[in-house]
Structures are given as structure tokens and as C-alpha cells.
Design a protein around this motif. Structure first.
Motif, PDB file in Angstrom:
ATOM      1  N   THR A  16       0.815  10.930 -10.235  1.00 26.99           N
ATOM      2  CA  THR A  16      -0.280  11.390 -11.206  1.00 26.99           C
ATOM      3  C   THR A  16      -1.403  10.064 -10.974  1.00 26.99           C
ATOM      4  O   THR A  16      -1.177   8.899 -10.637  1.00 26.99           O
ATOM      5  CB  THR A  16       0.028  11.328 -12.609  1.00 26.99           C
ATOM      6  N   ALA A  17      -2.542  10.156 -11.367  1.00 26.45           N
ATOM      7  CA  ALA A  17      -3.788   9.082 -11.482  1.00 26.45           C
ATOM      8  C   ALA A  17      -3.007   8.104 -12.310  1.00 26.45           C
ATOM      9  O   ALA A  17      -3.173   6.675 -11.928  1.00 26.45           O
ATOM     10  CB  ALA A  17      -4.843   9.685 -12.025  1.00 26.45           C
ATOM     11  N   ALA A  18      -2.406   8.358 -13.452  1.00 26.00           N
ATOM     12  CA  ALA A  18      -1.740   7.211 -14.265  1.00 26.00           C
ATOM     13  C   ALA A  18      -0.811   6.321 -13.624  1.00 26.00           C
ATOM     14  O   ALA A  18      -0.656   5.237 -13.738  1.00 26.00           O
ATOM     15  CB  ALA A  18      -1.320   7.967 -15.422  1.00 26.00           C
ATOM     16  N   GLU A  19       0.095   7.130 -12.666  1.00 28.15           N
ATOM     17  CA  GLU A  19       1.117   6.312 -11.846  1.00 28.15           C
ATOM     18  C   GLU A  19       0.404   5.450 -11.007  1.00 28.15           C
ATOM     19  O   GLU A  19       0.854   4.270 -10.432  1.00 28.15           O
ATOM     20  CB  GLU A  19       2.311   7.422 -11.362  1.00 28.15           C
ATOM     21  N   TYR A  20      -0.741   6.033 -10.112  1.00 26.73           N
ATOM     22  CA  TYR A  20      -1.156   5.064  -9.017  1.00 26.73           C
ATOM     23  C   TYR A  20      -1.950   4.088  -9.911  1.00 26.73           C
ATOM     24  O   TYR A  20      -1.619   2.840  -9.374  1.00 26.73           O
ATOM     25  CB  TYR A  20      -2.178   5.922  -8.429  1.00 26.73           C
ATOM     26  N   LEU A  21      -2.424   4.313 -11.175  1.00 24.36           N
ATOM     27  CA  LEU A  21      -3.139   3.092 -11.817  1.00 24.36           C
ATOM     28  C   LEU A  21      -1.900   2.102 -11.961  1.00 24.36           C
ATOM     29  O   LEU A  21      -2.195   0.769 -11.918  1.00 24.36           O
ATOM     30  CB  LEU A  21      -3.522   3.578 -13.022  1.00 24.36           C
ATOM     31  N   MET A  22      -0.885   2.503 -12.387  1.00 21.24           N
ATOM     32  CA  MET A  22       0.165   1.433 -12.769  1.00 21.24           C
ATOM     33  C   MET A  22       0.445   0.761 -11.742  1.00 21.24           C
ATOM     34  O   MET A  22       0.603  -0.528 -11.660  1.00 21.24           O
ATOM     35  CB  MET A  22       1.621   2.278 -13.194  1.00 21.24           C
ATOM     36  N   LEU A  23       0.562   1.393 -10.577  1.00 19.19           N
ATOM     37  CA  LEU A  23       0.848   0.531  -9.029  1.00 19.19           C
ATOM     38  C   LEU A  23      -0.106  -0.357  -8.796  1.00 19.19           C
ATOM     39  O   LEU A  23       0.104  -1.693  -8.656  1.00 19.19           O
ATOM     40  CB  LEU A  23       1.177   1.496  -7.993  1.00 19.19           C
ATOM     41  N   ILE A  24      -1.513  -0.082  -9.153  1.00 23.60           N
ATOM     42  CA  ILE A  24      -2.583  -0.971  -8.924  1.00 23.60           C
ATOM     43  C   ILE A  24      -2.637  -2.054  -9.749  1.00 23.60           C
ATOM     44  O   ILE A  24      -2.819  -3.251  -9.365  1.00 23.60           O
ATOM     45  CB  ILE A  24      -3.947  -0.034  -9.020  1.00 23.60           C
ATOM     46  N   GLU A  25      -2.233  -1.899 -11.085  1.00 21.17           N
ATOM     47  CA  GLU A  25      -2.328  -2.937 -12.017  1.00 21.17           C
ATOM     48  C   GLU A  25      -1.330  -3.909 -12.112  1.00 21.17           C
ATOM     49  O   GLU A  25      -1.244  -5.041 -12.346  1.00 21.17           O
ATOM     50  CB  GLU A  25      -2.341  -2.386 -13.387  1.00 21.17           C
ATOM     51  N   ASN A  26      -0.305  -3.509 -11.244  1.00 23.55           N
ATOM     52  CA  ASN A  26       0.925  -4.353 -11.006  1.00 23.55           C
ATOM     53  C   ASN A  26       1.157  -4.650  -9.377  1.00 23.55           C
ATOM     54  O   ASN A  26       2.475  -4.576  -9.278  1.00 23.55           O
ATOM     55  CB  ASN A  26       2.338  -3.532 -11.653  1.00 23.55           C
ATOM     56  N   ARG A  27       0.206  -4.742  -8.721  1.00 28.46           N
ATOM     57  CA  ARG A  27       0.259  -4.608  -7.175  1.00 28.46           C
ATOM     58  C   ARG A  27       1.116  -5.977  -6.817  1.00 28.46           C
ATOM     59  O   ARG A  27       1.789  -6.243  -5.914  1.00 28.46           O
ATOM     60  CB  ARG A  27      -1.035  -4.455  -6.749  1.00 28.46           C
ATOM     61  N   ASP A  28       1.144  -7.008  -7.667  1.00 31.53           N
ATOM     62  CA  ASP A  28       1.430  -8.254  -7.355  1.00 31.53           C
ATOM     63  C   ASP A  28       3.004  -8.262  -7.092  1.00 31.53           C
ATOM     64  O   ASP A  28       3.540  -8.985  -6.183  1.00 31.53           O
ATOM     65  CB  ASP A  28       1.318  -9.293  -8.377  1.00 31.53           C
ATOM     66  N   GLU A  29       3.570  -7.339  -7.871  1.00 29.29           N
ATOM     67  CA  GLU A  29       5.181  -7.157  -7.983  1.00 29.29           C
ATOM     68  C   GLU A  29       5.455  -6.241  -6.818  1.00 29.29           C
ATOM     69  O   GLU A  29       6.721  -6.252  -6.256  1.00 29.29           O
ATOM     70  CB  GLU A  29       5.365  -6.610  -9.168  1.00 29.29           C
ATOM     71  N   ILE A  30       4.676  -5.325  -6.178  1.00 26.29           N
ATOM     72  CA  ILE A  30       5.172  -4.262  -5.448  1.00 26.29           C
ATOM     73  C   ILE A  30       4.388  -4.396  -4.170  1.00 26.29           C
ATOM     74  O   ILE A  30       4.842  -3.577  -3.294  1.00 26.29           O
ATOM     75  CB  ILE A  30       5.011  -2.703  -6.166  1.00 26.29           C
ATOM     76  N   ARG A  31       3.316  -5.133  -3.843  1.00 27.68           N
ATOM     77  CA  ARG A  31       2.778  -5.305  -2.654  1.00 27.68           C
ATOM     78  C   ARG A  31       3.462  -5.337  -1.542  1.00 27.68           C
ATOM     79  O   ARG A  31       3.310  -4.713  -0.551  1.00 27.68           O
ATOM     80  CB  ARG A  31       1.294  -6.060  -2.707  1.00 27.68           C
ATOM     81  N   ASP A  32       4.609  -6.238  -1.458  1.00 30.24           N
ATOM     82  CA  ASP A  32       5.523  -6.467  -0.285  1.00 30.24           C
ATOM     83  C   ASP A  32       6.138  -5.179   0.081  1.00 30.24           C
ATOM     84  O   ASP A  32       6.284  -4.712   1.221  1.00 30.24           O
ATOM     85  CB  ASP A  32       6.086  -7.752  -0.451  1.00 30.24           C
ATOM     86  N   TYR A  33       6.874  -4.523  -1.125  1.00 26.77           N
ATOM     87  CA  TYR A  33       7.768  -3.196  -0.610  1.00 26.77           C
ATOM     88  C   TYR A  33       6.614  -2.370  -0.051  1.00 26.77           C
ATOM     89  O   TYR A  33       7.110  -1.465   0.746  1.00 26.77           O
ATOM     90  CB  TYR A  33       8.095  -2.890  -1.985  1.00 26.77           C
ATOM     91  N   ALA A  34       5.484  -2.103  -0.682  1.00 30.88           N
ATOM     92  CA  ALA A  34       4.577  -1.040  -0.351  1.00 30.88           C
ATOM     93  C   ALA A  34       4.190  -1.250   1.080  1.00 30.88           C
ATOM     94  O   ALA A  34       4.367  -0.453   1.820  1.00 30.88           O
ATOM     95  CB  ALA A  34       3.497  -1.020  -1.207  1.00 30.88           C
ATOM     96  N   ALA A  35       3.942  -2.497   1.432  1.00 28.73           N
ATOM     97  CA  ALA A  35       3.508  -2.567   2.789  1.00 28.73           C
ATOM     98  C   ALA A  35       4.531  -2.587   3.781  1.00 28.73           C
ATOM     99  O   ALA A  35       4.332  -1.844   4.919  1.00 28.73           O
ATOM    100  CB  ALA A  35       2.970  -4.334   2.856  1.00 28.73           C
ATOM    101  N   LYS A  36       5.590  -2.921   3.569  1.00 29.65           N
ATOM    102  CA  LYS A  36       6.927  -2.688   4.484  1.00 29.65           C
ATOM    103  C   LYS A  36       7.197  -1.130   4.691  1.00 29.65           C
ATOM    104  O   LYS A  36       7.250  -0.743   5.802  1.00 29.65           O
ATOM    105  CB  LYS A  36       8.225  -3.308   3.890  1.00 29.65           C
ATOM    106  N   LYS A  37       7.013  -0.517   3.527  1.00 25.68           N
ATOM    107  CA  LYS A  37       7.502   1.001   3.750  1.00 25.68           C
ATOM    108  C   LYS A  37       6.203   1.533   4.481  1.00 25.68           C
ATOM    109  O   LYS A  37       6.349   2.591   5.296  1.00 25.68           O
ATOM    110  CB  LYS A  37       7.549   1.528   2.332  1.00 25.68           C
ATOM    111  N   ALA A  38       4.804   1.183   4.092  1.00 24.14           N
ATOM    112  CA  ALA A  38       3.876   1.968   4.936  1.00 24.14           C
ATOM    113  C   ALA A  38       3.772   1.551   6.383  1.00 24.14           C
ATOM    114  O   ALA A  38       3.588   2.459   7.182  1.00 24.14           O
ATOM    115  CB  ALA A  38       2.436   1.129   4.432  1.00 24.14           C
TER     116      ALA A  38
END
Ligand code: 5AD
Ligand code: FES
Length: 349
Positions: A16-38
Motif C-alpha cells: 500500500t502507499a502507507a507501506e511504501y511510505l514506511m520504507l521511504i521514511e526508514n530507508r537508512d535501515e533498509i537501503r542496502d537490502y533493497a539494493a541487493k534484491k533489486a
């Protein structure tokens, strides 16, 4: 917690938009994992390949007055030029020799480039180089015009939607420009069979994180084959001169989210990203991008196609861009390929 969201994005693609927003706001914690998966996803579909598109900037004349753009009609300080058919064709000759198999003709909305003239140019490029793709990036035109240019052989069209939020659109553009018409153009381009590119600026004035979350929903709903995003960079002679620019860190994270949302998308690490961060394009590729669009315009006009301040690759270094980029792409763990680099449709059974 955020890993679970990324995993669900990959498996079910129903955030949902709310879930994307949560990722965006907490990107410091998840950017490396997201980049690896991407990158894993990109590599599975396209391999560790980066496609190059030779950008030919036809014209710095534009009828429009977008508040962010350096070549807006009302900018008296902008130096104007237009390339002749012969100049455009010699850019394509040079590009082909260098290994480009896609040419992007981009320019302001300039009435000089009629359907007849553009069709002649497209036909001639296709006659000389049948193994290339022609991409247009010439703004809003009529359905008839899009149809005629497709007929002449154009394969793809880039038209950033700029923002998926109508109220936000009205803050970036004068009232003569309409959100609805932009959306209508994108629908028409798709219906005519163009591989179609949408996109937006990151950190444009008045943009919120909620807007960014909705951009991802918009992209999932409209399924463009290409998505161009880059940081907003203020241009000194525009109404937005004193606004802050977007950041590389946010742009790079969004590249990962876009790759995870549209796994097959052709996704450039843009020149704007390379302009605000000397390692921006490498970071983009390491986050899931797979396209670079170096400039093929004659060096004499490059500084005049100035959408934003301090644009890179407009001076002495311009001749070395290809070598420079190969090195950068290698450092980012990929390789540049001599390939048209078409969108890969899912193989249907
Ligand atoms: N900063 C960053 N990107 C810009 N564009 C136009 N002006 C700027 C700027 N100041 C982008 C727009 C347009 C594309 C060609 O360039 O998104 O669609
Ligand atoms: Fe132009 Fe590096 S890409 S000099």
C-alpha cells in the motif's frame, strides 16, 4: 520488519502507499537490502548489463514555462539553438561508430520540428542503421503526430509525467499545462505501441514523502516500460532558483524500489544524478538501474541545453564519456553492452 515488506514487495507486489511510505521514511535501515534484491532481480532478467542510449539534444527552444526548467520560454538568458537534419544525422553516425544502438532525440517543445521533418530524420536513421532503436523525447504532441512518428519508425517515447499528484503538478507548471493532457499523451503513446517512459524528479519543490509513495503506486498501475528519475536541481534563471535540490541518497533508494515494483523496467542512472554526486551513476547501477544516457550532441551546443545548473559532460571531457562510463560501469559490477536493449516482455505460454 522492513525486510518483510521488501520480501512481500518482491513476492506479491501489493504494498500500500502507507507501506511504501514506511520504507521511504526508514530507508537508512533498509537501503542496502533493497539494493541487493533489486540488483539480483535485474541480473536475473537482463544479466549484469547496462544499456547505453545516445542522447541527441535537438533544440533548446521551448514553448513551455515549467517553473523548474532552465530552457523555459521566458528565460531570456537561455541560449537557443536547434540542430539541422544533417547535424542530427552526423550525431547518429558518430554514435553508431561508438557502439550506440539506441538514439534518443530529445528537445524542448519546438514547432520547428514538424512531423514531416522528424519523419524524414527517423526514416533516414533507420535506413542507415536498421539495427537501432529510435526513441523520442519531445514532449506533448497530438495523437496524429505520435501516430505519424511511429509510422516513420520511432520505437520508444519518453515523457515524464513529472508527478502523479494533480495538485502538485499545478505547483510545478503554469496553468496552460494540464495534468490530464500529460496523462492522456502517455495513454496514447502506449496505445500506439511505443515502449513508453514515464518519470519524475526527486525532491522537486512541494513534493512530500507521501507523494513519493504514491509515485510507486502510480508506476505499478500504469506499467511503463521505462522510468526516468533524477534529483531536482535548481536552475539559477527559473522561479525555483532558491529551492533546495533533491538528494542522491533518496534518488538511489527510489531506483531500488522502482526495480522491485517493475522488475523488467529499463531504468537509467541519470545525468542529473551524476551531476549532484560524482559517484551518482555508479550508485544508481548498484541500486538496480540498467541504462545510461550519455550525450551525443555536438560539443558546441551542449552547454546551451541546460535544464539545470552545473550539468556534467558538457565541456572538454565530453569526448571521453564512453571510456569514462565503461570504467564506471565496471566498478559498479556490470558491463556496457552494444545492444538495442529493448524491453523484455514476459514470455507468455
Ligand atoms: N532539475 C532536474 N531535472 C529537470 N528536468 C527539467 N528541469 C530539471 C531540473 N531543474 C527534467 C524533467 C524533464 C526532463 C527532460 O528533465 O523531469 O521531464
Ligand atoms: Fe562524461 Fe564521465 S561520463 S566524462
Amino acid at each position: 520488519m522492513y525486510k518483510t515488506l521488501i520480501d512481500r514487495l518482491i513476492k506479491e507486489n501489493n504494498l500500500t502507499a502507507a507501506e511504501y511510505l514506511m520504507l521511504i521514511e526508514n530507508r537508512d535501515e533498509i537501503r542496502d537490502y533493497a539494493a541487493k534484491k533489486a540488483c539480483e532481480l535485474r541480473n536475473k532478467i537482463y544479466g549484469k548489463k547496462v544499456f547505453i542510449r545516445g542522447l541527441i539534444e535537438l533544440s533548446s527552444y521551448c514553448r513551455n514555462n515549467c517553473y523548474y526548467c532552465g530552457i523555459r520560454a521566458l528565460n531570456k538568458n537561455a541560449e537557443r539553438y536547434r540542430l539541422t537534419k544533417e547535424e542530427i544525422l552526423s550525431c547518429a553516425d558518430e554514435g553508431y561508430r561508438l557502439g550506440f544502438r539506441t538514439f534518443v532525440m530529445q528537445g524542448g517543445e519546438d514547432g520547428y520540428y514538424t512531423d514531416e521533418l522528424l519523419s524524414e530524420i527517423i526514416r533516414e536513421i533507420k535506413r542507415r542503421y536498421p539495427d537501432t532503436a529510435v526513441t523520442l523525447s519531445l514532449g506533448e504532441r497530438s495523437y496524429e503526430s505520435y501516430r505519424a512518428l511511429k509510422e516513420a519508425g520511432a520505437d520508444r517515447y519518453l515523457l515524464r509525467h513529472e508527478t502523479a499528484n494533480k495538485e502538485h503538478y499545478a505547483k510545478l507548471h503554469p496553468k496552460e499545462m494540464s495534468f490530464e493532457n500529460r496523462q492522456e499523451c502517455l495513454r496514447q503513446l502506449k496505445s500506439l505501441g511505443y515502449q513508453t517512459g514515464a518519470g519524475f524528479m526527486v525532491g522537486s519543490p512541494y513534493q512530500t514523502n507521501e507523494d513519493l509513495a504514491r509515485e510507486l503506486i502510480y508506476l505499478r498501475e500504469t506499467q511503463p516500460e521505462m522510468v526516468g528519475i533524477g534529483p531536482f536541481i535548481p536552475h539559477k534563471d527559473t522561479p525555483f532558483a532558491d529551492f533546495e535540490g533533491g538528494t542522491a541518497e533518496m534518488t538511489v533508494f527510489l531506483l531500488s524500489l522502482i526495480r522491485l515494483t517493475l522488475p523488467r523496467v529499463l531504468l537509467p542512472a541519470t545525468t542529473a544524478l551524476g551531476t549532484i554526486d560524482p559517484m551518482g551513476r555508479e550508485k544508481g547501477i548498484m541500486a538496480g538501474a540498467n541504462v545510461l544516457m550519455p550525450n551525443l550532441s555536438p560539443v558546441s551546443v551542449r552547454k546551451k541545453y541546460e535544464l539545470y545548473d552545473n550539468k556534467i559532460c558538457t565541456g572538454e571531457e565530453a569526448a571521453q564519456c564512453i571510456g569514462c562510463l565503461s570504467e564506471r560501469v565496471k566498478n559498479a559490477g556490470c558491463e556496457i553492452v552494444k545492444d538495442k536493449g529493448d524491453f523484455k516482455n514476459e514470455i507468455r505460454r
